[in-house]
Design an enzyme around this catalytic site. Structure first.
Site, PDB file in Angstrom:
ATOM      1  N   GLU A 295     -12.243   1.800 -18.724  1.00 46.01           N
ATOM      2  CA  GLU A 295     -11.205   2.072 -18.576  1.00 46.01           C
ATOM      3  C   GLU A 295      -9.779   0.988 -17.217  1.00 46.01           C
ATOM      4  O   GLU A 295      -9.670   1.429 -16.667  1.00 46.01           O
ATOM      5  CB  GLU A 295     -11.080   2.733 -18.116  1.00 46.01           C
ATOM      6  CG  GLU A 295     -12.561   4.127 -18.803  1.00 46.01           C
ATOM      7  CD  GLU A 295     -12.124   5.444 -17.835  1.00 46.01           C
ATOM      8  OE1 GLU A 295     -12.665   6.739 -18.403  1.00 46.01           O
ATOM      9  OE2 GLU A 295     -12.426   5.556 -16.323  1.00 46.01           O
ATOM     10  N   PRO A 296      -9.981   0.350 -18.086  1.00 46.15           N
ATOM     11  CA  PRO A 296      -8.850  -0.652 -17.378  1.00 46.15           C
ATOM     12  C   PRO A 296      -7.456   0.091 -17.342  1.00 46.15           C
ATOM     13  O   PRO A 296      -6.720   0.384 -18.342  1.00 46.15           O
ATOM     14  CB  PRO A 296      -9.014  -2.159 -17.840  1.00 46.15           C
ATOM     15  CG  PRO A 296      -9.317  -1.985 -19.139  1.00 46.15           C
ATOM     16  CD  PRO A 296     -10.262   0.149 -19.519  1.00 46.15           C
ATOM     17  N   GLY A 297      -6.937  -0.262 -16.437  1.00 44.60           N
ATOM     18  CA  GLY A 297      -5.646   0.292 -16.181  1.00 44.60           C
ATOM     19  C   GLY A 297      -4.348  -1.063 -15.279  1.00 44.60           C
ATOM     20  O   GLY A 297      -4.056  -1.637 -16.512  1.00 44.60           O
ATOM     21  N   ARG A 298      -4.234  -1.336 -14.634  1.00 45.86           N
ATOM     22  CA  ARG A 298      -3.607  -2.484 -13.885  1.00 45.86           C
ATOM     23  C   ARG A 298      -4.162  -3.932 -14.453  1.00 45.86           C
ATOM     24  O   ARG A 298      -2.998  -4.355 -14.749  1.00 45.86           O
ATOM     25  CB  ARG A 298      -4.216  -2.925 -12.326  1.00 45.86           C
ATOM     26  CG  ARG A 298      -3.865  -3.341 -11.494  1.00 45.86           C
ATOM     27  CD  ARG A 298      -4.519  -3.738  -9.887  1.00 45.86           C
ATOM     28  NE  ARG A 298      -5.060  -2.939  -9.688  1.00 45.86           N
ATOM     29  CZ  ARG A 298      -4.409  -2.015  -8.284  1.00 45.86           C
ATOM     30  NH1 ARG A 298      -3.276  -2.676  -8.156  1.00 45.86           N
ATOM     31  NH2 ARG A 298      -5.023  -1.039  -8.258  1.00 45.86           N
ATOM     32  N   TYR A 339       0.299   1.404   0.677  1.00 42.51           N
ATOM     33  CA  TYR A 339      -1.438   0.361   0.859  1.00 42.51           C
ATOM     34  C   TYR A 339      -1.307  -0.661   1.637  1.00 42.51           C
ATOM     35  O   TYR A 339      -1.885  -1.630   1.259  1.00 42.51           O
ATOM     36  CB  TYR A 339      -1.891   0.128  -0.884  1.00 42.51           C
ATOM     37  CG  TYR A 339      -1.725   1.379  -1.234  1.00 42.51           C
ATOM     38  CD1 TYR A 339      -2.725   2.045  -1.658  1.00 42.51           C
ATOM     39  CD2 TYR A 339      -1.193   1.337  -3.011  1.00 42.51           C
ATOM     40  CE1 TYR A 339      -2.965   3.641  -1.886  1.00 42.51           C
ATOM     41  CE2 TYR A 339      -1.273   2.436  -3.673  1.00 42.51           C
ATOM     42  CZ  TYR A 339      -2.021   3.474  -3.422  1.00 42.51           C
ATOM     43  OH  TYR A 339      -1.451   4.130  -4.060  1.00 42.51           O
ATOM     44  N   CYS A 366      15.827   4.800   3.936  1.00 39.12           N
ATOM     45  CA  CYS A 366      16.162   5.379   5.015  1.00 39.12           C
ATOM     46  C   CYS A 366      15.359   5.203   5.428  1.00 39.12           C
ATOM     47  O   CYS A 366      14.761   6.074   6.573  1.00 39.12           O
ATOM     48  CB  CYS A 366      17.055   6.405   4.781  1.00 39.12           C
ATOM     49  SG  CYS A 366      18.495   5.903   4.471  1.00 39.12           S
TER      50      CYS A 366
HETATM   51  N1  LLP Z   1     -10.658   5.394 -14.602  1.00 39.22           N
HETATM   52  C1  LLP Z   1     -10.944   6.811 -13.508  1.00 39.22           C
HETATM   53  C2  LLP Z   1     -11.621   7.141 -13.055  1.00 39.22           C
HETATM   54  C3  LLP Z   1      -9.571   6.168 -12.078  1.00 39.22           C
HETATM   55  O1  LLP Z   1      -9.316   6.469 -11.115  1.00 39.22           O
HETATM   56  C4  LLP Z   1      -8.847   5.147 -12.685  1.00 39.22           C
HETATM   57  C5  LLP Z   1      -8.193   4.209 -11.184  1.00 39.22           C
HETATM   58  C6  LLP Z   1      -8.763   3.593 -13.444  1.00 39.22           C
HETATM   59  C7  LLP Z   1      -9.788   4.312 -14.221  1.00 39.22           C
HETATM   60  C8  LLP Z   1      -8.309   2.343 -13.524  1.00 39.22           C
HETATM   61  O2  LLP Z   1      -8.485   1.336 -12.500  1.00 39.22           O
HETATM   62  P1  LLP Z   1      -7.653   0.255 -12.197  1.00 39.22           P
HETATM   63  O3  LLP Z   1      -8.411  -0.700 -13.884  1.00 39.22           O
HETATM   64  O4  LLP Z   1      -6.096   0.144 -12.656  1.00 39.22           O
HETATM   65  O5  LLP Z   1      -7.956  -0.450 -10.506  1.00 39.22           O
HETATM   66  N2  LLP Z   1      -2.627   3.359  -6.899  1.00 39.22           N
HETATM   67  C9  LLP Z   1      -3.292   3.032  -6.957  1.00 39.22           C
HETATM   68  C10 LLP Z   1      -4.393   2.928  -7.679  1.00 39.22           C
HETATM   69  C11 LLP Z   1      -5.392   3.657  -7.895  1.00 39.22           C
HETATM   70  C12 LLP Z   1      -6.420   3.701  -8.968  1.00 39.22           C
HETATM   71  C13 LLP Z   1      -7.300   5.269  -9.055  1.00 39.22           C
HETATM   72  N3  LLP Z   1      -7.307   5.729 -10.529  1.00 39.22           N
HETATM   73  C14 LLP Z   1      -2.909   1.347  -6.819  1.00 39.22           C
HETATM   74  O6  LLP Z   1      -1.613   1.189  -6.856  1.00 39.22           O
HETATM   75  O7  LLP Z   1      -3.318   0.850  -6.511  1.00 39.22           O
END
Ligand code: LLP
Length: 438
Positions: A295-298, A339, A366
């Site tokens: 599950e890649p997001g970033r 963070y 502010c």
């Molecule tokens: N799957 C699950 C169940 C998750 O909780 C997350 C991220 C992902 C996939 C995606 O993870 P990634 O590949 O993006 O690392 N707001 C924080 C990041 C929080 C991530 C939470 N879960 C930041 O800005 O660094």
């Protein structure tokens, strides 16, 4: 190490010495759309999707699923892109699910997450027959079963497990007793109990197990430990219940470059390593390789995003520091405040000039609102355009209206064209939910 090492995707410095993304000069983008502006390199997002898919196709013998984590960045246009690239989609709330459904994203390709999914969220998920609901706790098993029953359905589920490893960037900890609100703990026996319960409930169909060990991870080793834990649990489950894990979802987490010093593994290295590990460990435990999901997001959208700001004020405090204030800040990027996140930037209209001044970039909220501390920039002046790199993930999705700032616009750039995918909020819209005064 300077701006050259941060250019990625379709970025380049053009003949005018300006930063260009997707064939569009950032100075022109600002004239057309204003600042702050989130610019997303559509070609790079699509390339990252393809790299994940191709890497899996090369390294894994059976089905794989790349579930883009919508929490990183989700809009209707993004749902469409993800669909076109053949990815699955992970949603973590009713709002993300709603966005996906409105975009007509195929519901069978949606995974639904959350440590507390409301009845309303579960009902929508069940009625739309979404692909997988990733169940997080015992109470949810019962509740989902009765919602599915009421709707004459059988819900397809996975169980989120806590495998005893937690990783962030260069550090990870290995412990049996992770202190987290997420998932079923393996060590204390709750996960096994959950499997038994799930198998006993008539309106649930269990497919396998999920884990997510952290985010912005630069090391492969914690994934290896997690995979080992998942299979050793699956083996216990098989011998105690006869249930065979057919699907394994390893969550997200692969890191990206925010600054020239960051050096995460490539998508190809990451995918090849986890595939090899899963194959090896599956065979050691006597399992056929399960359907493998991540599950890649970033790592899909992070580096594809750049935020453009207008510099408004340059304040030099002799012998202390120079503050460069921009027209956004913690409302469009809360990550430094939340963070301690670090960023890199360049003056888009002076991208070929050597940075000659160490300054601190401040937002206009502010409070201290520092975006980047001590960064070299090329003679910053009011009216210059500051481009901050790697703002594609968890920026637009975490933006707020703090200080009643309208949220910025988002444009996708590709082949010399800019497509507005989210327009800038207006002052009027800041009042849209306020009750009108008499
Ligand atoms: N799957 C699950 C169940 C998750 O909780 C997350 C991220 C992902 C996939 C995606 O993870 P990634 O590949 O993006 O690392 N707001 C924080 C990041 C929080 C991530 C939470 N879960 C930041 O800005 O660094």
């Amino acid at each position: 190490m300077g701006v050259d090492s941060m250019l990625r995707g379709t970025m380049r410095v053009n003949e005018l010495g300006h930063l260009e993304i997707g064939g569009r000069d950032c100075v022109d983008l600002v004239k057309e759309f204003g600042t702050p502006l989130y610019v997303m390199d559509e070609t790079l997002i699509r390339e990252n999707c393809k790299r994940y898919k191709n890497a899996f196709a090369q390294s894994y013998p059976t089905e794989t699923r790349v579930c883009y984590a919508g929490k990183a960045f989700l809009t209707l246009a993004m749902c469409r892109l993800i669909e076109e690239e053949g990815l699955h989609l992970d949603v973590a709330s009713g709002g993300e699910l709603f966005t996906a459904l409105q975009a007509k994203f195929p519901s069978e390709r949606i995974y639904m997450h959350g440590n507390f999914k409301t009845d309303e969220e579960l009902t929508i998920a069940v009625r739309h027959k979404i692909g997988r609901i990733v169940v997080d706790c015992m109470e949810e098993l019962e509740r989902l079963n009765s919602i599915a029953e009421k709707n004459g359905a059988v819900a397809d589920i996975m169980l989120r497990l806590t495998p005893g490893v937690e990783a962030h960037t260069h550090e990870y900890i290995r412990t049996g007793q992770i202190d987290t609100k997420f998932g079923f703990h393996i060590e204390n026996g709750v996960a096994l109990e959950a499997v038994k319960k799930a198998l006993s409930l008539k309106h649930l169909r269990l497919h396998g197990f999920h884990c997510h060990i952290g985010s912005q991870i630069f090391e492969i080793e914690p994934y290896r430990i997690a995979i080992e834990q998942m299979f050793s649990f699956a083996e216990i489950v098989r011998s105690e219940t006869g249930f065979v894990m057919r699907e394994l979802n390893l969550g997200g987490g692969l890191g990206v470059r925010y600054t020239p010093e960051d050096d995460p593994p490539t998508i190809e290295t990451f995918v090849a390593s986890i595939c090899e590990t899963v194959r090896e460990i599956a065979s050691r435990f006597g399992f056929d390789p399960p359907i493998l999901a991540v599950e890649p997001g970033r790592s899909i959208v992070g580096e594809a995003g750049t935020t453009l700001y207008t510099i408004g004020v340059v304040k030099e405090i002799p012998k202390v520091r120079t503050y460069v204030s921009v027209d956004g800040g913690m409302s469009d990027n809360p990550r430094p405040a939340l963070y301690g996140a670090r960023y890199f930037a360049v003056i888009a209209n002076k991208a070929s000039q050597e940075p000659n001044k160490i300054v601190t970039v401040a937002g206009k909220h502010c409070e201290s609102d520092i975006l980047i501390r001590d960064i070299p920039l090329a003679d910053p002046q009011p009216g210059d355009i500051l481009a901050v790199f790697t703002t594609g993930a968890y920026h637009y999705s975490m933006a707020s209206n703090y200080n009643r700032f309208p949220r910025p616009a988002v444009v996708f750039v590709k082949d010399g064209k800019a497509k507005l995918v989210v327009r800038r909020e207006t002052y009027d819209e800041l009042l849209r939910c306020d009750h009108k005064l008499d």
